[in-house]
Design an enzyme around this catalytic site. Structure first.
Site, PDB file in Angstrom:
ATOM      1  N   ASP A  13       0.834  -1.206   0.000  1.00 51.27           N
ATOM      2  CA  ASP A  13       0.000   0.000   0.000  1.00 51.27           C
ATOM      3  C   ASP A  13       0.866   1.252   0.000  1.00 51.27           C
ATOM      4  O   ASP A  13       0.555   2.253  -0.642  1.00 51.27           O
ATOM      5  CB  ASP A  13      -0.928   0.000   1.211  1.00 51.27           C
ATOM      6  CG  ASP A  13      -0.167  -0.125   2.527  1.00 51.27           C
ATOM      7  OD1 ASP A  13       0.846  -0.851   2.576  1.00 51.27           O
ATOM      8  OD2 ASP A  13      -0.584   0.499   3.516  1.00 51.27           O
ATOM      9  N   ARG A  67       6.248   3.807   5.691  1.00 54.03           N
ATOM     10  CA  ARG A  67       5.917   3.779   7.118  1.00 54.03           C
ATOM     11  C   ARG A  67       5.851   2.346   7.643  1.00 54.03           C
ATOM     12  O   ARG A  67       6.175   1.391   6.933  1.00 54.03           O
ATOM     13  CB  ARG A  67       4.601   4.513   7.359  1.00 54.03           C
ATOM     14  CG  ARG A  67       3.379   3.823   6.806  1.00 54.03           C
ATOM     15  CD  ARG A  67       2.148   4.697   6.968  1.00 54.03           C
ATOM     16  NE  ARG A  67       0.948   4.032   6.492  1.00 54.03           N
ATOM     17  CZ  ARG A  67      -0.069   4.668   5.945  1.00 54.03           C
ATOM     18  NH1 ARG A  67      -0.029   5.977   5.767  1.00 54.03           N
ATOM     19  NH2 ARG A  67      -1.138   4.004   5.555  1.00 54.03           N
ATOM     20  N   ASP A  68       5.386   2.186   8.864  1.00 53.04           N
ATOM     21  CA  ASP A  68       5.321   0.855   9.476  1.00 53.04           C
ATOM     22  C   ASP A  68       4.011   0.169   9.083  1.00 53.04           C
ATOM     23  O   ASP A  68       3.138  -0.059   9.896  1.00 53.04           O
ATOM     24  CB  ASP A  68       5.467   0.953  10.995  1.00 53.04           C
ATOM     25  CG  ASP A  68       4.343   1.765  11.631  1.00 53.04           C
ATOM     26  OD1 ASP A  68       3.682   2.539  10.920  1.00 53.04           O
ATOM     27  OD2 ASP A  68       4.118   1.619  12.849  1.00 53.04           O
ATOM     28  N   GLU A  69       3.908  -0.185   7.822  1.00 52.15           N
ATOM     29  CA  GLU A  69       2.765  -0.938   7.310  1.00 52.15           C
ATOM     30  C   GLU A  69       3.259  -1.775   6.138  1.00 52.15           C
ATOM     31  O   GLU A  69       3.526  -2.953   6.297  1.00 52.15           O
ATOM     32  CB  GLU A  69       1.639   0.009   6.903  1.00 52.15           C
ATOM     33  CG  GLU A  69       0.324  -0.689   6.641  1.00 52.15           C
ATOM     34  CD  GLU A  69      -0.839   0.291   6.631  1.00 52.15           C
ATOM     35  OE1 GLU A  69      -1.947  -0.150   6.330  1.00 52.15           O
ATOM     36  OE2 GLU A  69      -0.638   1.483   6.904  1.00 52.15           O
ATOM     37  N   ASP A  88      -6.158  -2.450  -2.846  1.00 55.85           N
ATOM     38  CA  ASP A  88      -5.354  -1.502  -3.601  1.00 55.85           C
ATOM     39  C   ASP A  88      -5.003  -2.063  -4.974  1.00 55.85           C
ATOM     40  O   ASP A  88      -5.131  -1.386  -6.006  1.00 55.85           O
ATOM     41  CB  ASP A  88      -4.071  -1.168  -2.838  1.00 55.85           C
ATOM     42  CG  ASP A  88      -4.331  -0.531  -1.487  1.00 55.85           C
ATOM     43  OD1 ASP A  88      -5.187  -1.051  -0.739  1.00 55.85           O
ATOM     44  OD2 ASP A  88      -3.681   0.466  -1.149  1.00 55.85           O
ATOM     45  N   TRP A 129     -11.908  -5.522  -1.424  1.00 57.30           N
ATOM     46  CA  TRP A 129     -10.665  -6.166  -0.999  1.00 57.30           C
ATOM     47  C   TRP A 129     -10.761  -7.681  -1.241  1.00 57.30           C
ATOM     48  O   TRP A 129      -9.970  -8.245  -1.994  1.00 57.30           O
ATOM     49  CB  TRP A 129     -10.383  -5.837   0.457  1.00 57.30           C
ATOM     50  CG  TRP A 129      -9.711  -4.508   0.648  1.00 57.30           C
ATOM     51  CD1 TRP A 129      -8.392  -4.297   0.937  1.00 57.30           C
ATOM     52  CD2 TRP A 129     -10.301  -3.206   0.543  1.00 57.30           C
ATOM     53  NE1 TRP A 129      -8.131  -2.940   1.009  1.00 57.30           N
ATOM     54  CE2 TRP A 129      -9.275  -2.249   0.778  1.00 57.30           C
ATOM     55  CE3 TRP A 129     -11.579  -2.741   0.268  1.00 57.30           C
ATOM     56  CZ2 TRP A 129      -9.510  -0.883   0.747  1.00 57.30           C
ATOM     57  CZ3 TRP A 129     -11.823  -1.378   0.233  1.00 57.30           C
ATOM     58  CH2 TRP A 129     -10.799  -0.457   0.469  1.00 57.30           C
ATOM     59  N   GLU A 149      -1.829   9.096  -0.488  1.00 54.87           N
ATOM     60  CA  GLU A 149      -2.866   8.269   0.135  1.00 54.87           C
ATOM     61  C   GLU A 149      -4.158   9.045   0.308  1.00 54.87           C
ATOM     62  O   GLU A 149      -5.244   8.555   0.000  1.00 54.87           O
ATOM     63  CB  GLU A 149      -2.368   7.773   1.496  1.00 54.87           C
ATOM     64  CG  GLU A 149      -3.387   6.955   2.264  1.00 54.87           C
ATOM     65  CD  GLU A 149      -2.842   6.455   3.583  1.00 54.87           C
ATOM     66  OE1 GLU A 149      -3.362   5.456   4.089  1.00 54.87           O
ATOM     67  OE2 GLU A 149      -1.893   7.068   4.109  1.00 54.87           O
ATOM     68  N   HIS A 207       1.155   6.336  -2.415  1.00 55.36           N
ATOM     69  CA  HIS A 207       0.088   5.353  -2.272  1.00 55.36           C
ATOM     70  C   HIS A 207      -0.539   5.217  -3.660  1.00 55.36           C
ATOM     71  O   HIS A 207      -1.160   6.148  -4.139  1.00 55.36           O
ATOM     72  CB  HIS A 207      -0.954   5.876  -1.277  1.00 55.36           C
ATOM     73  CG  HIS A 207      -1.279   4.953  -0.160  1.00 55.36           C
ATOM     74  ND1 HIS A 207      -0.473   4.802   0.940  1.00 55.36           N
ATOM     75  CD2 HIS A 207      -2.344   4.148   0.047  1.00 55.36           C
ATOM     76  CE1 HIS A 207      -1.021   3.947   1.786  1.00 55.36           C
ATOM     77  NE2 HIS A 207      -2.160   3.521   1.251  1.00 55.36           N
TER      78      HIS A 207
END
Length: 863
Positions: free
Chosen positions: A456, A460-462, A469, A531, A744, A765
């Protein structure tokens, strides 16, 4: 006629593939080319010299069946093709293409997974040290061919006799390791010496053992030990062979990489570098490793290309912003890491901090959340030395360098761009500079997020492989790059993750990991419209672009399992109005702290996608010859559509959610009954867009479709006004604010230039970049008419003051090229169509016409 070098399956490099009967593709080019009526495939075994020729009467040239016997493991064949045209002429033979299988069976593996010895203190450390593992082997003659088959629980880089093996980064990549672990195949013939040889690898945690996910993430998800696997096959000039493997005779020790994490970054102390660690002259350097048990049946050859360096950028500006701190701007938000060339005294530590955006002239690192994104390098001293992290990547445009000796210069620092090494397949240039920049932003966003899995966001922390997506972006992904192998690999993980759940629900991201979601969700996989529907929509999008029905066959059990699950969730009423939904995620009207609370009722969005997915599944069943399923799912889709109308349509041009998303989905998913209802809905959508000041009012699930819904209903002016508007929220607002990737949030950067304080504020994003599919089809004028581009539609629809455009797509059959220009009330369009493709020429105000290959120019009145 000229025939291109054959290609195999979807591989750019057919070394160590996992298919015993690889399908073959080729292109016809040249001024004397005529449509093919038959082809010949010559298959040569270079080891024995045996040659077979296979003639087939067929016009097909893409993914044709392997004509010879199935290949065993580690077998190489040389393949040439020639074709006969409709005029009876036969081409010369193509250049030979080489294809070579890897280890096709679990029994082919003789090596053991070996793990470095760690103290309890080292094991508990975060992020952990990277290790060196090494051994030696001896050749007994002149080596004619050497192949290395290797993988890791973790990430690794191999060396032989001091030279790096291959150029892959973060190998073996990220899979659902419980079920699938890719291995790599390398041609190392040129690295093996006569006599004693050294070989070994650096090994780090990577995705296997490192920290993953948001809210600080979780580590040790797949296991608490990293391990290396290597098997080296040598064939000598006399025809004999030897095999060398990882095992308990290997040795290990800590490397100069004292800590390494994908989210955290990498710390290197060059003073700890072991010279010659992968060469033959070094004595054993540490402890004997531990043998780790692993089911070799989970080892698979890759379907897609590896992650590699694809480009280097120099900083466009360097300035001092603090005591011994310099700020570098690379002019482009990218994914990768820095490469330094520096001289300084021994023991000096240089620190690199990364960010996508500035605030008040300094790095704004809040959007990174818990990702440190910091690298450091301690100099060894004694002359120029180079540093580039090996086992991490960052999303950044800006870097602060602290404690550089003297003043950093552009010659000493480069940003290394890293992503899956896919082939670019589409270009578009228009008379609108902002639209051109948007296209570049979308492409850079895809590159930065297609790093082994479709993440995505990359910073960052993801950094998770969200299915929603990719679902909305898949048509764009298939257009901009040859993403077929990449997506096939990811789909196999999604299917494996889904199969572990008895519910039949695919996870919302894959590889699936047990992260702590920031909102309450039920246990197990989360059913979510858009999704979960990716299990149907993504394979279908790939089939439309590449014409590979085998991918539909692969995904079909997962498709039907999800169909049964969502049918049960919706119940006999056929309206899906229960449970958590992401909804039209990040609709600009949603509260900053609740992106799923869109202005459109979640049940409307979910039911619309339910109907659309079942219609797509019916079409899939038709392609695969499953007539009973086709009838069943088509009928189910009609039942859902009828339930949708009863629940959400109040009358012509009036829905329960009076929003852009509601009318967009109803129109594009063909949920309305009758021409009058569609016309009224189109008028209402156009009115809503105009009332908004031609700004976007949709989120992830409706945005890819809104411009098409306007054009389909005759509102082309409104579609262009929406596409080219630069008031927030809009695509070109981001461009006007200096964006170089897609954000994003529509307002990740607020109009006053400050960063949106919301927790989810990524500046890279790719999902909203799904509009590129519309741009290439409607503005550029190249659309798929039949799967695989067997027939294309040339249908530019000029508007918005754009007076010319040039679009080029590399289809499976070759390049389709379209350019058009508006001048003095005339639209002049030139199209080049490759052999094997038919074109429907569909220009405004004229009747459609069909044509074969060639270059054609048309001129019609316009405006």
């Amino acid at each position: 006629m000229r025939i291109s070098t054959p290609r195999f399956e979807h591989h750019r490099e057919a070394l160590g593939i996992g298919e015993a009967r690889p399908r073959i593709s080729w292109l016809q080019t040249g001024p004397g080319t005529s449509p093919q009526t038959a082809y010949e495939v010559e298959v040569t075994d270079p080891e024995t010299g045996a040659v077979t020729v296979h003639r087939v009467a067929s016009p097909e040239s893409i993914l044709v069946p392997w004509p010879a016997e199935a290949l065993p493991s580690r077998a190489c064949r040389s393949v040439r093709v020639r074709v006969t045209g409709i005029d009876g002429a036969t081409s010369d033979w193509s250049d030979a293409g080489a294809v070579e299988t890897g280890n096709l069976n679990a029994a082919d593996w003789r090596a053991s997974f070996v793990a470095p010895v760690e103290s309890d203190e080292d094991s508990a450390k975060e992020p952990r040290t990277a290790y060196l593992l090494r051994s030696t082997f001896e050749t007994r003659g002149t080596v004619a061919q050497a192949r290395l088959y290797s993988s890791a629980l973790g990430v690794y880089e191999f060396e032989i006799n001091g030279a790096r093996v291959g150029q892959d980064i973060l190998a073996p990549g990220w899979n659902s390791y419980q079920d699938r672990l890719r291995y790599q195949t390398y041609d190392v013939t040129g690295l093996v010496a006569t006599g004693l040889n050294g070989w070994g690898a650096r090994l780090a945690d990577g995705w296997y053992r490192g920290r993953l996910g948001f809210n600080g993430g979780i580590n040790n998800i797949y296991g608490d030990r990293t391990a290396l696997l290597a098997q080296l096959h040598l064939r000598y000039e006399d025809g004999s062979e030897s095999v060398h493997v990882t095992g308990p005779d290997w040795s290990s020790r800590q490397s100069e990489i004292t800590s390494s994490g994908l989210l955290e970054g990498e710390t290197v102390d060059a003073r700890k570098l072991v010279d010659g660690w992968s060469e033959s002259g070094l004595e054993a350097i540490g402890w004997n490793p531990v043998v780790v048990q692993r089911d070799f049946a989970t080892l698979v050859a890759p379907d897609g290309p590896p992650v590699r360096e694809t480009e280097r950028l120099r900083p466009v500006s360097i300035k001092q912003v603090g005591d011994r701190v310099h700020l570098l701007d690379f002019g482009q938000n990218l994914v990768g890491r820095l490469r330094l060339t520096v001289s300084g005294e021994r023991g000096r530590t240089i620190t690199l901090r990364h960010a996508e955006i500035l605030q008040d002239g300094r790095l704004c690192r809040g959007p990174l959340r818990h990702a440190a994104a910091t690298d450091s390098y301690t100099l060894r001293g004694g002359g120029p030395e180079s540093f580039e992290p090996r086992f991490t990547t960052h999303g950044f445009r800006y870097v602060e360098i602290e404690n550089w000796p003297g003043e950093p210069t552009a010659d000493g620092v480069a940003a290394v761009v890293v992503h899956t090494d896919m082939e670019r397949t589409a270009w578009i240039e228009t008379s609108h500079p902002g639209l051109n920049r948007l296209e570049e932003n979308i492409r850079w966003g895809m590159r930065g997020n297609f790093v082994d899995v479709p993440t995505d966001c990359p910073q960052r922390d993801e950094r998770l492989g969200y299915s929603g997506d990719l679902h909305v972006f898949a048509p764009t992904a298939a257009t901009l790059y040859d993403s077929s192998g990449f997506v096939r690999d990811w789909l196999k993980d999604l299917l494996a993750d889904q199969a572990r759940e008895a519910s039949g629900v695919p996870p919302v991201f894959s590889p699936d990991i047990p992260v702590i979601m920031p909102f309450p969700v039920p246990p197990g996989n989360l059913p979510a419209a858009g999704w979960s529907d990716a299990i149907i929509g993504v394979p279908w999008a790939m089939y439309r672009h590449f014409g590979d029905a085998a991918l539909l066959e692969l995904a079909y059990p997962g498709m039907t399992a999800w169909a049964s699950a969502v049918e049960a969730l919706a119940g006999p009423g056929r309206v899906w109005d229960k449970g958590f939904q992401f909804g039209d995620w990040l609709d600009p009207a949603a509260p900053p702290d609740n992106p799923s609370a869109s202005s459109t009722e979640n049940a409307l969005v979910a039911t619309a996608y339910f109907a659309h997915s079942m219609r797509t599944l019916a079409a899939t069943a038709g392609v695969l010859g499953r007539a009973i399923d086709q009838t069943r799912y088509a009928a189910l889709s009609e039942e859902i559509s009828e339930a949708f109308r009863k629940r959400f349509v109040l009358g012509p041009g009036k829905m329960t959610s009076d929003t852009q998303a509601a009318y967009t989905l109803a129109l594009r998913f063909d949920l309305l009954e009758g021409t009058d209802d569609r016309r009224a809905a189109g008028h209402r959508l156009a009115d809503l867009v105009a009332e908004s000041g031609f700004t976007v009012g949709t989120g992830f699930l409706a945005t890819p479709h809104v411009c098409d819904a306007l054009v389909d209903t005759g509102h082309i002016d409104e579609a262009y006004a929406l596409l080219l508007g630069d008031t927030c929220p809009s695509w070109l607002y981001q461009v006007s604010m200096g964006a170089t990737t897609v954000w994003e949030r529509w307002d990740s950067l607020l109009p006053d230039g400050t960063v949106n304080p919301g927790e989810m504020t990524s500046f890279n994003h790719y999902a909203f970049g799904a509009v590129s599919d519309f741009i290439h089809r409607r503005v550029g004028g190249i659309a798929i008419e039949e799967p695989g581009h067997r027939t294309v539609r040339i249908a530019p629809r000029p508007g918005g003051g754009i007076d010319h455009a040039h679009t080029r797509h590399l289809t499976p059959y070759g390049a389709v090229d379209v350019s058009w220009r508006l001048k003095a009330g005339k639209l002049r369009c030139t199209a080049t169509i490759p052999v094997g493709v038919e074109a429907v020429i569909d220009l405004p105000g004229t009747s459609e016409r069909r044509t074969g290959n060639g270059t054609f120019t048309y001129e019609v009145s316009h405006g």
